[in-house]
Design a protein around this motif. Structure first.
Motif, PDB file in Angstrom:
ATOM      1  N   UNK A  35       0.806  -1.211   0.000  1.00 47.77           N
ATOM      2  CA  UNK A  35       0.000   0.000   0.000  1.00 47.77           C
ATOM      3  C   UNK A  35       0.837   1.257   0.000  1.00 47.77           C
ATOM      4  N   UNK A  36       0.149   2.343   0.211  1.00 48.64           N
ATOM      5  CA  UNK A  36       0.741   3.677   0.118  1.00 48.64           C
ATOM      6  C   UNK A  36       1.612   3.980   1.333  1.00 48.64           C
ATOM      7  N   UNK A  37       2.766   4.580   1.056  1.00 47.08           N
ATOM      8  CA  UNK A  37       3.689   4.989   2.106  1.00 47.08           C
ATOM      9  C   UNK A  37       3.145   6.257   2.765  1.00 47.08           C
ATOM     10  N   UNK A  38       3.029   6.206   4.081  1.00 48.74           N
ATOM     11  CA  UNK A  38       2.559   7.363   4.835  1.00 48.74           C
ATOM     12  C   UNK A  38       3.757   8.144   5.359  1.00 48.74           C
ATOM     13  N   UNK A  39       3.723   9.439   5.173  1.00 48.42           N
ATOM     14  CA  UNK A  39       4.821  10.288   5.653  1.00 48.42           C
ATOM     15  C   UNK A  39       4.765  10.365   7.172  1.00 48.42           C
ATOM     16  N   UNK A  40       5.858  10.211   7.889  1.00 50.50           N
ATOM     17  CA  UNK A  40       7.251  10.137   7.465  1.00 50.50           C
ATOM     18  C   UNK A  40       7.827   8.724   7.530  1.00 50.50           C
ATOM     19  N   UNK A  41       6.990   7.664   7.470  1.00 51.53           N
ATOM     20  CA  UNK A  41       7.510   6.308   7.619  1.00 51.53           C
ATOM     21  C   UNK A  41       8.462   5.938   6.483  1.00 51.53           C
ATOM     22  N   UNK A  42       9.350   4.985   6.776  1.00 53.95           N
ATOM     23  CA  UNK A  42      10.271   4.490   5.755  1.00 53.95           C
ATOM     24  C   UNK A  42       9.528   3.501   4.860  1.00 53.95           C
ATOM     25  N   UNK A  43      10.149   3.132   3.760  1.00 50.72           N
ATOM     26  CA  UNK A  43       9.536   2.186   2.829  1.00 50.72           C
ATOM     27  C   UNK A  43       9.390   0.807   3.476  1.00 50.72           C
ATOM     28  N   UNK A  44      10.399   0.366   4.210  1.00 49.72           N
ATOM     29  CA  UNK A  44      10.320  -0.932   4.884  1.00 49.72           C
ATOM     30  C   UNK A  44       9.242  -0.895   5.968  1.00 49.72           C
ATOM     31  N   UNK A  45       9.193   0.193   6.736  1.00 50.33           N
ATOM     32  CA  UNK A  45       8.140   0.325   7.750  1.00 50.33           C
ATOM     33  C   UNK A  45       6.754   0.244   7.121  1.00 50.33           C
ATOM     34  N   UNK A  46       6.591   0.856   5.968  1.00 52.03           N
ATOM     35  CA  UNK A  46       5.318   0.812   5.254  1.00 52.03           C
ATOM     36  C   UNK A  46       4.976  -0.621   4.862  1.00 52.03           C
ATOM     37  N   UNK A  47       5.937  -1.334   4.291  1.00 55.39           N
ATOM     38  CA  UNK A  47       5.688  -2.710   3.859  1.00 55.39           C
ATOM     39  C   UNK A  47       5.282  -3.582   5.046  1.00 55.39           C
ATOM     40  N   UNK A  48       5.970  -3.432   6.169  1.00 56.98           N
ATOM     41  CA  UNK A  48       5.654  -4.211   7.372  1.00 56.98           C
ATOM     42  C   UNK A  48       4.247  -3.865   7.874  1.00 56.98           C
TER      43      UNK A  48
END
Length: 153
Positions: A35-48
């Motif tokens: 899904x969509x990356x939420x600011x300010x999370x990292x890309x890996x944090x988003x995937x998890x």
């Protein structure tokens, strides 16, 4: 220029992968969680986070596999999807989620499933050595993919 970022995480369990059987809006078919990356999370944090929300599973030790991007020169848009794979997970699988029913699918049966072209195109690349970059120019007049460039490293 408008930039939008997403992630996808392929979860592998021996000869199977976990996909969502998505049957709503214009993205029907089997897709990996993401899904969509939420600011300010990292890309890996988003995937998890997205895996947890959509499947109920906690994943770790994600391996970066590549980038899939759409550019629309007429609208000045760039959509970038960061792709990961892991075989390390724990937790209780959800019976259903807002994005679709999580289903373990045999890797060798993927060709028989309904799937978006963008997912089908990159699917085998998750299981190959190295990384990939797929660059797609959107054809605004035809409302479809135009030129597609695939690079493997």
């Amino acid at each position: 220029m408008n930039y939008k970022f997403w992630t996808v995480c392929m979860i592998q369990n021996q000869d199977k992968v976990l996909l969502l059987d998505r049957q709503h809006d214009h993205f029907n078919g089997f897709i990996p969680p993401g899904g969509k990356v939420e600011f300010p999370e990292s890309f890996v944090e988003c995937a998890i986070r997205e895996v947890k929300e959509e499947t109920g599973l906690d994943v770790k030790n994600l391996k970066y596999k590549g980038i899939y991007e759409y550019v629309n020169p007429e609208k000045n848009d760039r959509y970038i999807i960061f792709n990961y794979i892991t075989n390390e997970f724990e937790g209780q699988l959800l019976q259903n989620s807002s994005e679709g029913k999580p289903v373990w699918v045999n890797i060798d049966e993927i060709d028989q499933l309904p799937m978006q072209q963008s997912i089908r195109r990159r699917f085998p690349l998750f299981f190959q050595e190295g990384t990939f970059e797929i660059h797609v120019k959107w054809d605004n007049q035809k409302n479809t993919e135009g030129e597609v460039f695939i690079r493997k490293t």
